[in-house]
Design a protein around this motif. Structure first.
Motif, PDB file in Angstrom:
ATOM      1  N   VAL A  41      -3.618   5.223  -0.719  1.00  0.00           N
ATOM      2  CA  VAL A  41      -4.418   6.179   0.049  1.00  0.00           C
ATOM      3  C   VAL A  41      -3.769   7.535  -0.156  1.00  0.00           C
ATOM      4  N   ASP A  51      -6.375   1.752  -7.810  1.00  0.00           N
ATOM      5  CA  ASP A  51      -7.188   1.599  -6.600  1.00  0.00           C
ATOM      6  C   ASP A  51      -6.798   2.705  -5.624  1.00  0.00           C
ATOM      7  N   ARG A  93      -6.899  -4.150   5.149  1.00  0.00           N
ATOM      8  CA  ARG A  93      -7.504  -4.688   3.922  1.00  0.00           C
ATOM      9  C   ARG A  93      -6.447  -5.287   3.005  1.00  0.00           C
ATOM     10  N   GLU A 142      -7.552   0.919   8.396  1.00  0.00           N
ATOM     11  CA  GLU A 142      -8.480  -0.002   7.714  1.00  0.00           C
ATOM     12  C   GLU A 142      -7.903  -0.468   6.381  1.00  0.00           C
ATOM     13  N   GLU A 143      -7.318   0.462   5.639  1.00  0.00           N
ATOM     14  CA  GLU A 143      -6.742   0.101   4.334  1.00  0.00           C
ATOM     15  C   GLU A 143      -5.530  -0.808   4.499  1.00  0.00           C
ATOM     16  N   LEU A 195       0.848  -1.190   0.000  1.00  0.00           N
ATOM     17  CA  LEU A 195       0.000   0.000   0.000  1.00  0.00           C
ATOM     18  C   LEU A 195       0.883   1.239   0.000  1.00  0.00           C
ATOM     19  N   VAL A 220      -7.935   5.505  -2.588  1.00  0.00           N
ATOM     20  CA  VAL A 220      -8.836   6.022  -1.559  1.00  0.00           C
ATOM     21  C   VAL A 220      -8.407   7.460  -1.299  1.00  0.00           C
ATOM     22  N   PRO A 248      -2.359  -0.480  -4.459  1.00  0.00           N
ATOM     23  CA  PRO A 248      -3.396   0.347  -3.829  1.00  0.00           C
ATOM     24  C   PRO A 248      -2.765   1.587  -3.189  1.00  0.00           C
ATOM     25  N   ARG A 262      -8.965   5.391   9.010  1.00  0.00           N
ATOM     26  CA  ARG A 262      -9.188   4.940   7.616  1.00  0.00           C
ATOM     27  C   ARG A 262      -7.920   4.348   7.013  1.00  0.00           C
TER      28      ARG A 262
END
Length: 176
Positions: free
Chosen positions: A117, A140, A172, A168-169, A90, A142, A115, A165
């Protein structure tokens, strides 16, 4: 910064304006698509981060702030271009923006598969630019926002909510 330690950034930026230097503020130039930007020694920064990942990793998260987001984009895109797996799960990016150096644009014709954020301060002078130029670099993404400037969120309740948040990612992408 400890006494005697230098300030440093990830890379230097050369600005080439049509018609020569205008004296305009830097941000005006950054937002002007006719102005060319060249990153000096950005490859050194990218190589430094990759070396840290290889020698001190593995890491689940690659976090960048401002210029560090550009290094993060370039690192992921360079690895993909070499046919190598992106070794983190991430990307977390605060107050970032897209790559402006035309030498690297071909690396971003297809969104990056890691992914991501992205966190933006709504009162950051670069908010609109970053918010509209960076998300499409990733498949992907957020998006999180807070009511401060070019900084990490420090005011409640946004600080806690953004941390929640991001956590959470992280869970995930780790399959938890």
């Amino acid at each position: 910064i400890p006494p005697g330690e230098p300030y440093w950034g990830w890379y230097a930026v050369e600005v080439d304006e049509p018609g020569g230097p205008s004296g305009r503020p830097y941000l005006d130039k950054l937002f002007d698509e006719s102005v060319r930007f060249t990153y000096d020694e950005v490859d050194v920064g990218v190589d430094h981060v990759m070396n840290c990942i290889k020698t001190k990793g593995p890491f689940d998260i690659l976090l960048g702030f401002s210029q560090g987001c550009i290094v993060s984009h370039l690192l992921a895109a360079t690895l993909r271009g070499r046919g190598e797996e992106i070794p983190w799960r991430l990307s977390v990016q605060f107050c970032g923006m897209r790559v402006r150096d035309d030498r690297y644009l071909n690396l971003f014709q297809v969104p990056l598969p890691v992914p991501c954020v992205q966190v933006y301060g709504r009162t950051d002078q670069m908010y609109e630019y970053g918010r509209h130029s960076q998300p499409q670099l990733y498949e992907d993404t957020v998006i999180l926002e807070f009511d401060e400037g070019h900084r990490f969120p420090s005011k409640e309740p946004a600080k806690t909510e953004i941390h929640r948040r991001i956590a959470e990612e992280i869970l995930r992408v780790r399959g938890v």
